[in-house]
Scaffold this motif. Structure first.
Motif, short mmCIF file in Angstrom:
data_model
loop_
_atom_site.label_atom_id
_atom_site.label_comp_id
_atom_site.label_asym_id
_atom_site.label_seq_id
_atom_site.Cartn_x
_atom_site.Cartn_y
_atom_site.Cartn_z
N SER A 241 -14.08 -36.12 15.09
CA SER A 241 -13.39 -34.98 15.69
C SER A 241 -12.66 -34.18 14.62
O SER A 241 -12.66 -32.94 14.64
CB SER A 241 -12.42 -35.45 16.78
N SER A 242 -12.05 -34.85 13.62
CA SER A 242 -11.31 -34.06 12.63
C SER A 242 -12.26 -33.26 11.74
O SER A 242 -11.94 -32.15 11.34
CB SER A 242 -10.42 -34.98 11.79
N HIS B 73 -10.70 -34.21 21.50
CA HIS B 73 -9.85 -34.17 20.31
C HIS B 73 -10.21 -33.00 19.41
O HIS B 73 -9.33 -32.34 18.85
CB HIS B 73 -9.99 -35.49 19.53
N THR B 74 -11.51 -32.72 19.28
CA THR B 74 -11.91 -31.58 18.46
C THR B 74 -11.27 -30.30 19.00
O THR B 74 -10.77 -29.48 18.24
CB THR B 74 -13.45 -31.43 18.49
N GLY C 70 -5.34 -29.48 6.84
CA GLY C 70 -5.74 -29.33 8.23
C GLY C 70 -6.55 -30.53 8.70
O GLY C 70 -6.34 -31.04 9.80
N TRP C 71 -7.45 -30.98 7.84
CA TRP C 71 -8.27 -32.14 8.21
C TRP C 71 -7.39 -33.38 8.42
O TRP C 71 -7.54 -34.11 9.39
CB TRP C 71 -9.32 -32.42 7.12
N LEU C 72 -6.44 -33.58 7.48
CA LEU C 72 -5.55 -34.73 7.60
C LEU C 72 -4.75 -34.67 8.89
O LEU C 72 -4.56 -35.67 9.58
CB LEU C 72 -4.59 -34.78 6.41
N LEU C 73 -4.27 -33.45 9.20
CA LEU C 73 -3.49 -33.28 10.41
C LEU C 73 -4.35 -33.62 11.63
O LEU C 73 -3.92 -34.35 12.53
CB LEU C 73 -2.97 -31.85 10.49
N ALA C 74 -5.57 -33.09 11.65
CA ALA C 74 -6.47 -33.34 12.77
C ALA C 74 -6.75 -34.84 12.90
O ALA C 74 -6.76 -35.39 14.01
CB ALA C 74 -7.77 -32.57 12.59
N LEU D 294 -3.66 -36.56 14.27
CA LEU D 294 -3.47 -36.24 15.68
C LEU D 294 -4.43 -37.06 16.54
O LEU D 294 -4.07 -37.56 17.60
CB LEU D 294 -3.70 -34.75 15.93
N SER D 295 -5.65 -37.17 16.05
CA SER D 295 -6.65 -37.92 16.81
C SER D 295 -6.31 -39.41 16.86
O SER D 295 -6.40 -40.03 17.91
CB SER D 295 -8.02 -37.70 16.20
N LEU D 296 -5.86 -39.96 15.71
CA LEU D 296 -5.48 -41.37 15.67
C LEU D 296 -4.36 -41.65 16.64
O LEU D 296 -4.25 -42.73 17.22
CB LEU D 296 -4.96 -41.74 14.27
N ASP D 297 -3.49 -40.64 16.79
CA ASP D 297 -2.22 -40.80 17.47
C ASP D 297 -2.32 -40.58 18.97
O ASP D 297 -1.48 -41.01 19.73
CB ASP D 297 -1.26 -39.77 16.88
#
Lengths: 302, 271, 375
Positions: free
Chosen positions: B71-72, B137-138, B190-194, B197-200
């Protein structure tokens, strides 16, 4: 004539556009539609169902079966409007509490020596990268009847009976303040950091005490940060689900929780959808105010 | 002149104690060997041992990682495109709706996003599982990516792209050779944030997933609704450790780069 | 220092222009940035577009580069209409005001960037990029990144990069705007030198009139999307065609009055009870028409005795003196209240000024010193 440039531009715009239309806007329209439908013992559990094969008469029949019954129902059962009011109250209270905790922290950071600041900022951001769920959960061990807080207070002899905090609104306040604190601190810090130190010197030169210089200069100039931070806490707090679910008790009424239960336990999708629509209507006002504040900030900077 | 007062020092100490004490306690008690979760019963790593044995957790962790990775990555591509359209796209039909759809998910309560996606998936008869979680998530994380990337694009000197065109690049190669390398830090952020967010995410995954897929937050949630669990403490400690190491490494790397850049610039002025 | 004196293709009716603007208009929504401009620029010229910000000079240049297309009219490059040709397919290159150096590439890679887009063989790219870097004397810095070199060096990288593809036309957008004054003056001569060496046609956009006068073979003065005058620097200065140009380039005194043409010269009744001033004019002017005389301060002489042999003589009082070291400017107030500036070169060290505040003085200039203008 479409040249390759226009083709590429079209592709560039349409791919994310269609994605958002299909997975954000359309679902939302569906929620809205179902909120106007009636519950039914079928799969999916609501009626009317749209049947495109029936042609135009099918469309009119479908439209005439939609009504505002669920919204009328929400006004008759006091669970819902009490939940809305209680969510508002919890969100407002937690926002004020977060401001009270966050402002001194942001102020301390802004006054800290230059070389500390990157580290301090990182310390505020770090929890944000850590799992939200884990951070909320960590309070369960502290606030429980036999938790660390009660053990500590009993051990110190401050109290003789354990405090009941977990599963009350107090625990929910603590949870919200804790998880959303970075959202409050960072905008206020940004506003304070930009503040020109010579303004305070000027205020003192003109006869202010340091305290009155703080109230007359620092606070008004950090107002945009306060407003931004408050909205960033208030908006998600209003629809919060995880915190009341983990830390709140059976008496904690929050609309996010009601929605989830309506959907999960009662399988009443039309009512859940109507609750969602109303929650969104309530949120639109603070969101617009927030956008306006940001807009004003951007214009002021130019 | 800014003055760092006792009041400032106290509020910093208390503020950071408030932020870090709960996590610290959780980490400490993950090494608790005693039976009672709230009473210290000696140092032990037994909960870590049990955690590694627990297949359900390992499966959930694997699902979560897969979801987050896919998704990220998709969200980064879509979000970067969306940011480019917002900042450079000029006028087109439905631009207001487009930017509305980018910003709305950022403030939308998760319960609503989750509910609406669920109703969509059921409405079109889409089987819920890993794929639907990835789609969900995406959708919300591409909006975060697009905000991060567009804030970088706004401050991007447009004449760099024009210079590339002027020197013979097609618009596509100008993006590949000039724009992308320069905005790369924002795209990576942005990728790290995504990914995070998805992990969380718990709420949206809970709505979007079916019986066939359980993510780690869903697993943690169902375990901790009942009370404090030492296994979860151990799991949390591992997750916190990974994040802490990651964030500190990233900030040290970027700080070193900034220091080097500053030194270079001073040297450039000197010669 | 400027182009050789025999270089004036604009006076040759047979010469074919490299660039021709034909009635070009550019509108952005309601706003007209360029208003029906027609203009020829010849090969090997160093052509300056001069004007205040917002006059349309940058838009004119961006149309040449291909970043904007004309709303009306045509732009011909070597006789062919270039409308719709994208910037990457044009034989023009541009040096940007911000330099627009790619921050992630070294000096060498910046210069080689355009060559690589042409898919030239590696050794040719290498040779040409090295040649360009040598031309701007940046050899030792080839492997540095843009942020590792000084502002003046960045300016040279931008120039080398734009020249590397040997464009038919090089566009320079305020190329020296970011440099300090001293460096700017040195760089002006370097630019002219490089222009001559490479034989490339340069079009420069600037708001700095000194820069335009120094470097250009011809200057176009622009105002509100129109070209007011196109001429060589000396013609622009000595025979401006309007008070706008006269005022924009250098310092000038402007005196208005009713015209009275006599023997090919124009008399101007500028104040009651005063003898008329006389000046030259290339246009036919009717008697009684309101005209303006523009006279440069350095052509106005100041004296304590009334000069006998000058055709224009006025009396006044020293109102203010600006001492600039090399020259002094006297602000002399005439009896009607108007202030006329007169400049004298301080060829000797002044122990004692000839004139001081409130002195009664005479100002005088010849009848060929002042230009008579209609607007």
């Amino acid at each position: 004539m479409w040249g390759p440039y226009l083709m590429r531009r079209f592709a560039l715009i349409s791919i994310p556009y269609l994605w958002l239309l299909a997975l954000f806007l359309v679902p939302f329209v569906i929620v809205f539609k179902i909120s106007l439908s009636d519950i039914a013992l079928s799969i999916p559990p609501y009626t009317p169902q749209f049947d495109p094969s029936a042609g135009w008469p099918g469309v009119t029949a479908f439209l005439s079966d939609l009504d505002l019954e669920n919204f009328v129902f929400l006004t008759t059962d006091d669970l819902y409007w009490r939940a809305y009011l209680s969510s508002l109250q919890i969100a407002v209270t937690s926002t004020v509490l977060t401001l009270l905790v966050g402002y001194p922290l942001a102020y301390g950071m802004a006054n800290a020596p230059d070389r500390w600041r990157p580290t301090l900022i990182m310390l505020v951001i770090l929890p944000f990268w850590t799992s939200f769920l884990i951070r909320v959960y960590s309070w369960k061990g502290i606030l429980a009847g036999s938790g660390y807080l009660n053990q500590f207070l009993l051990g110190m002899g401050v109290i003789s009976d354990p405090l009941t905090i977990l599963n009350t609104n107090t625990a929910v306040y603590i949870g919200i303040v804790y998880t959303y604190l970075p959202f409050m601190v960072l905008p206020i810090y940004a506003a304070l950091e930009r503040l020109d130190g010579s303004l305070l010197e000027a205020a003192e030169d003109l006869g202010c005490s340091r305290k009155s210089a703080f109230w007359l200069v620092t606070v008004p100039l950090s107002k945009p940060g306060i407003i931004a931070g408050s909205f960033l806490v208030f908006i998600p707090a209003l629809g919060e689900f995880v915190i009341p679910d983990l830390l709140g008790g059976s008496k904690t009424l929050m609309i996010g929780k009601v929605l989830f239960e309506e959907f999960d336990k009662n399988r009443d999708w039309p009512v859940a959808s109507a609750v969602a629509v109303i929650l969104l209507l309530i949120l639109i006002i603070p969101i617009i105010l927030f956008q306006r504040n940001e807009q004003k900030q951007r214009e002021a900077e130019q | 002149m800014r003055r760092f007062t006792w009041f400032n020092a106290t509020s910093l100490t208390l503020g950071f104690a408030f932020l870090y004490l709960p996590i610290t306690l959780l980490v400490i008690y993950s090494f608790n060997g005693g039976r009672n979760v709230a009473v210290w019963g000696g140092f032990s790593t037994k909960w870590y041992g049990e955690l590694v044995q627990n297949e359900a957790f390992l499966d959930a962790a694997w699902v979560t990682l897969k979801v987050a990775a896919f998704s990220s990555t998709i969200a980064t591509v879509l979000g970067t495109m969306a940011a480019y359209v917002l900042v450079r796209g000029g006028r087109f039909h439905g631009r207001t709706l487009f930017s509305g759809m980018i910003y709305a998910p950022l403030v939308m309560p998760e319960v609503i996003t989750g509910l609406s996606l669920l109703l969509l998936f059921i409405g079109i008869g889409f089987d819920r599982g890993i794929l639907t979680i990835i789609l969900a998530h995406t959708t919300f994380s591409m909006c975060y990516v697009s905000v991060v990337v567009s804030s970088r694009l706004v401050s991007f000197d447009r004449s760099l792209e024009e210079a590339a065109l002027d020197l013979g690049c097609s618009p596509l190669s100008a993006f590949r050779l000039v724009t992308l390398p320069i905005i790369a830090p924002a795209v990576i952020a942005g990728w790290l944030l995504a990914f995070t967010l998805s992990l969380d995410d718990l709420v949206i995954a809970n709505f979007a997933s079916g019986p066939s897929a359980t993510t780690l937050p869903m697993k943690i949630w169902s375990a901790v609704r009942l009370g404090v669990s030492p296994e979860i403490n151990a799991l949390s400690t591992i997750l916190i450790g990974i994040v802490t190491v990651g964030v500190i490494t990233a900030s040290l790397v970027s700080k070193r780069a900034a220091v080097k850049r500053q030194r270079d610039e001073q040297a450039a002025v000197a010669n | 220092m400027t182009a050789p004196t025999e270089f004036h293709p604009w006076n040759d009716p047979q010469a074919k222009p490299l660039i021709r603007f034909q009635n070009v208009t550019k509108r952005f929504g309601e706003f007209t940035a360029i208003d029906k401009i027609s203009l020829d620029i010849f090969a090997k010229e160093f052509f300056a577009l001069l004007g205040p910000s917002g006059c349309g000079k940058t838009t004119l240049m961006r149309m040449l580069a291909g970043f904007e297309d004309p709303t009306e009219g045509a732009i011909l490059l070597d006789g062919a209409d270039i409308a719709g040709v994208p910037p990457n397919k044009r034989a023009t290159n541009m040096m940007f005001q911000s330099y627009a150096l790619f921050p992630h590439l070294s000096v060498f890679d910046n210069v080689a960037f355009g060559l690589r887009r042409d898919r030239l063989p590696k050794d040719q790219v290498q040779a040409r990029a090295e040649e360009m870097i040598a031309l701007v004397q940046l050899g030792p810095f080839a492997n540095r990144k843009p942020h590792q070199i000084s502002g003046g060096q960045r300016q040279r990288v931008a120039l080398a990069r734009a020249l590397a593809k040997a464009p038919k036309l090089l566009l320079l957008d305020e190329p020296l705007g970011a440099l300090d004054k001293k460096l700017r003056q040195e760089t002006q001569f370097e630019l002219m030198d490089i222009q001559e060496k490479t034989g490339t046609t340069f079009v420069i956009v600037t708001h700095d009139q000194e820069e335009a006068m120094t470097v250009a073979s011809r200057v176009a003065v622009m105002d509100h999307g129109k070209i007011v005058q196109v001429a060589t620097p000396d013609a622009i200065y000595e025979t401006p065609n309007s008070t706008y140009v006269a005022d924009f380039i250098g310092d000038v005194n402007i005196i208005s009055g009713g015209a009275d043409p006599v023997d090919g010269k124009i008399g101007i009744d500028w104040a009651e009870g005063q003898p008329p001033l006389t000046g030259i004019c290339e246009q036919d002017i009717a008697k009684g028409e309101t005209v303006f005389m523009a006279v440069r301060p350095e052509k106005v002489a100041i004296s304590s005795e009334k000069p006998a042999d000058r055709s224009n003589v006025v009396a006044g009082k020293v109102h203010d003196i600006a001492y600039l070291g090399n020259i002094s400017t006297y602000y002399v107030q005439l009896s009607g209240g108007q202030i006329i500036k007169a400049q004298t070169a301080n060829t000797r060290r002044i122990a004692r000024r000839d004139f001081t505040w409130e002195d009664d003085v005479w100002l005088s200039w010849t009848d060929t010193a002042g230009v008579v203008l209609r607007q």
